[in-house]
Design a protein around this motif. Structure first.
Motif, PDB file in Angstrom:
ATOM      1  N   LEU A  46      19.741  10.248   8.526  1.00 40.05           N
ATOM      2  CA  LEU A  46      18.728  11.496   8.377  1.00 40.05           C
ATOM      3  C   LEU A  46      18.005  11.561   7.106  1.00 40.05           C
ATOM      4  N   LEU A  47      18.719  11.406   6.083  1.00 43.52           N
ATOM      5  CA  LEU A  47      18.456  11.602   4.658  1.00 43.52           C
ATOM      6  C   LEU A  47      17.177  10.717   4.300  1.00 43.52           C
ATOM      7  N   PRO A  48      17.103   9.374   4.809  1.00 45.03           N
ATOM      8  CA  PRO A  48      15.888   8.726   4.475  1.00 45.03           C
ATOM      9  C   PRO A  48      14.469   9.020   5.314  1.00 45.03           C
ATOM     10  N   GLN A  49      14.764   9.888   6.370  1.00 47.33           N
ATOM     11  CA  GLN A  49      13.620  10.602   7.013  1.00 47.33           C
ATOM     12  C   GLN A  49      13.248  11.820   6.628  1.00 47.33           C
ATOM     13  N   ILE A  50      13.762  12.319   5.774  1.00 48.29           N
ATOM     14  CA  ILE A  50      13.521  13.706   5.270  1.00 48.29           C
ATOM     15  C   ILE A  50      12.978  13.684   3.916  1.00 48.29           C
TER      16      ILE A  50
ATOM     17  N   GLU B   5      10.918  16.341   0.747  1.00 48.58           N
ATOM     18  CA  GLU B   5      10.878  17.732   0.070  1.00 48.58           C
ATOM     19  C   GLU B   5       9.981  18.385   0.894  1.00 48.58           C
ATOM     20  N   ASN B   6       8.910  17.980   1.530  1.00 48.94           N
ATOM     21  CA  ASN B   6       7.989  18.318   2.259  1.00 48.94           C
ATOM     22  C   ASN B   6       8.101  18.833   3.887  1.00 48.94           C
ATOM     23  N   THR B   7       9.550  18.147   4.129  1.00 52.49           N
ATOM     24  CA  THR B   7       9.903  18.483   5.493  1.00 52.49           C
ATOM     25  C   THR B   7      10.197  19.806   5.834  1.00 52.49           C
ATOM     26  N   PRO B   8       9.562  20.610   6.757  1.00 51.39           N
ATOM     27  CA  PRO B   8       9.717  22.049   6.966  1.00 51.39           C
ATOM     28  C   PRO B   8      11.332  22.391   7.251  1.00 51.39           C
ATOM     29  N   MET B   9      11.726  23.512   7.017  1.00 53.78           N
ATOM     30  CA  MET B   9      13.001  23.869   7.499  1.00 53.78           C
ATOM     31  C   MET B   9      13.359  23.959   9.056  1.00 53.78           C
ATOM     32  N   ASP B  10      12.120  24.203   9.537  1.00 54.02           N
ATOM     33  CA  ASP B  10      12.098  24.143  11.341  1.00 54.02           C
ATOM     34  C   ASP B  10      12.172  22.859  11.610  1.00 54.02           C
ATOM     35  N   ASP B  11      11.852  21.748  10.996  1.00 58.53           N
ATOM     36  CA  ASP B  11      11.861  20.354  11.586  1.00 58.53           C
ATOM     37  C   ASP B  11      13.205  20.004  12.230  1.00 58.53           C
ATOM     38  N   PRO B  12      13.127  19.515  13.619  1.00 63.72           N
ATOM     39  CA  PRO B  12      14.405  19.049  14.367  1.00 63.72           C
ATOM     40  C   PRO B  12      15.187  18.301  13.526  1.00 63.72           C
TER      41      PRO B  12
ATOM     42  N   MET C  86      15.633  18.048  10.044  1.00 65.46           N
ATOM     43  CA  MET C  86      16.079  19.120   8.997  1.00 65.46           C
ATOM     44  C   MET C  86      17.116  19.971   9.664  1.00 65.46           C
ATOM     45  N   LEU C  87      16.949  20.538  10.872  1.00 60.86           N
ATOM     46  CA  LEU C  87      17.941  21.432  11.409  1.00 60.86           C
ATOM     47  C   LEU C  87      19.084  20.738  11.960  1.00 60.86           C
TER      48      LEU C  87
ATOM     49  N   LEU D  35      21.141  19.947   8.559  1.00 63.50           N
ATOM     50  CA  LEU D  35      21.808  21.057   8.055  1.00 63.50           C
ATOM     51  C   LEU D  35      23.109  21.499   8.717  1.00 63.50           C
ATOM     52  N   ILE D  36      22.948  21.250  10.179  1.00 66.49           N
ATOM     53  CA  ILE D  36      24.273  21.385  10.889  1.00 66.49           C
ATOM     54  C   ILE D  36      25.383  20.143  10.724  1.00 66.49           C
ATOM     55  N   VAL D  37      24.868  18.969  10.482  1.00 64.51           N
ATOM     56  CA  VAL D  37      25.958  17.846  10.250  1.00 64.51           C
ATOM     57  C   VAL D  37      26.451  18.224   8.815  1.00 64.51           C
ATOM     58  N   THR D  38      25.599  18.713   7.761  1.00 62.68           N
ATOM     59  CA  THR D  38      26.242  18.895   6.481  1.00 62.68           C
ATOM     60  C   THR D  38      27.182  20.075   6.609  1.00 62.68           C
ATOM     61  N   ASP D  39      26.976  21.224   7.181  1.00 66.60           N
ATOM     62  CA  ASP D  39      28.036  22.175   7.359  1.00 66.60           C
ATOM     63  C   ASP D  39      29.212  21.543   7.991  1.00 66.60           C
ATOM     64  N   ILE D  40      29.133  20.674   8.939  1.00 68.14           N
ATOM     65  CA  ILE D  40      30.325  19.854   9.489  1.00 68.14           C
ATOM     66  C   ILE D  40      31.259  19.278   8.323  1.00 68.14           C
ATOM     67  N   VAL D  41      30.383  18.586   7.772  1.00 71.79           N
ATOM     68  CA  VAL D  41      31.084  17.570   6.585  1.00 71.79           C
ATOM     69  C   VAL D  41      31.832  18.591   5.534  1.00 71.79           C
ATOM     70  N   GLU D  42      30.941  19.764   5.358  1.00 71.78           N
ATOM     71  CA  GLU D  42      31.472  20.585   4.128  1.00 71.78           C
ATOM     72  C   GLU D  42      32.988  21.447   4.715  1.00 71.78           C
ATOM     73  N   ALA D  43      32.638  21.837   5.915  1.00 67.67           N
ATOM     74  CA  ALA D  43      33.952  22.401   6.579  1.00 67.67           C
ATOM     75  C   ALA D  43      35.087  21.390   6.706  1.00 67.67           C
ATOM     76  N   TYR D  44      34.982  20.260   6.934  1.00 67.56           N
ATOM     77  CA  TYR D  44      36.032  19.320   7.266  1.00 67.56           C
ATOM     78  C   TYR D  44      36.623  19.157   5.630  1.00 67.56           C
ATOM     79  N   GLU D  45      35.493  19.033   4.624  1.00 74.10           N
ATOM     80  CA  GLU D  45      36.028  18.546   3.377  1.00 74.10           C
ATOM     81  C   GLU D  45      36.773  19.694   2.606  1.00 74.10           C
ATOM     82  N   GLU D  46      36.331  21.008   3.036  1.00 66.64           N
ATOM     83  CA  GLU D  46      37.009  21.949   2.569  1.00 66.64           C
ATOM     84  C   GLU D  46      38.585  22.015   2.647  1.00 66.64           C
TER      85      GLU D  46
END
Length: 120
Positions: free
Chosen positions: A18-22, A24-31, A33-34, A37-48
């Motif tokens: 996803l990162l290469p496709q996003i 700084e101008n990608t809107p927060m409600d873009d699918p 970007m959404l 955000l979800i997969v980032t939360d998953i990675v952070e929760a696992y790593e915590e």
């Protein structure tokens, strides 16, 4: 919901895709970007839970700073005005420096006060 290693690895792969496709101008409600955000939360929760990095001891911080400064503990003792055995006590976590000594350690070894207090 427990995050398994497989889910974690899948989430990491999705972030990489996803990162290469996003931009700084990608809107927060873009699918995309959404999803990011979800997969980032998953990675952070696992790593915590599974990938915690231990906080270094004051002795480890001092040793690392000595190495970076190219200084010996004897040279540090001379600069601070304490015995080499006192520096050894700090390095081996047998005692903690006074506020005055801690301030000098920070200044001489370029250690931040937050690192010295174990919060940085």
């Amino acid at each position: 919901m427990e995050i398994t290693k497989e889910k974690y690895e899948y989430a990491q792969a999705r972030i990489d895709a996803l990162l290469p496709q996003i931009t700084e101008n990608t809107p927060m409600d873009d699918p995309l970007m959404l999803e990011l955000l979800i997969v980032t939360d998953i990675v952070e929760a696992y790593e915590e839970v599974h990938c915690q990095i231990p906080v270094p001891t004051l002795g480890e911080i001092i040793l690392d700073a000595l190495d970076t400064a190219g200084m010996t503990s004897k040279q540090l003792a001379e600069k601070i005005g304490v015995s080499p055995s006192r520096i050894s006590d700090y390095i081996h976590n047998r005692c903690e420096p006074t506020l005055r000594i801690a301030r000098q350690l920070c200044q001489i070894l370029s250690i931040t006060p937050a690192e010295m207090l174990g919060i940085g």
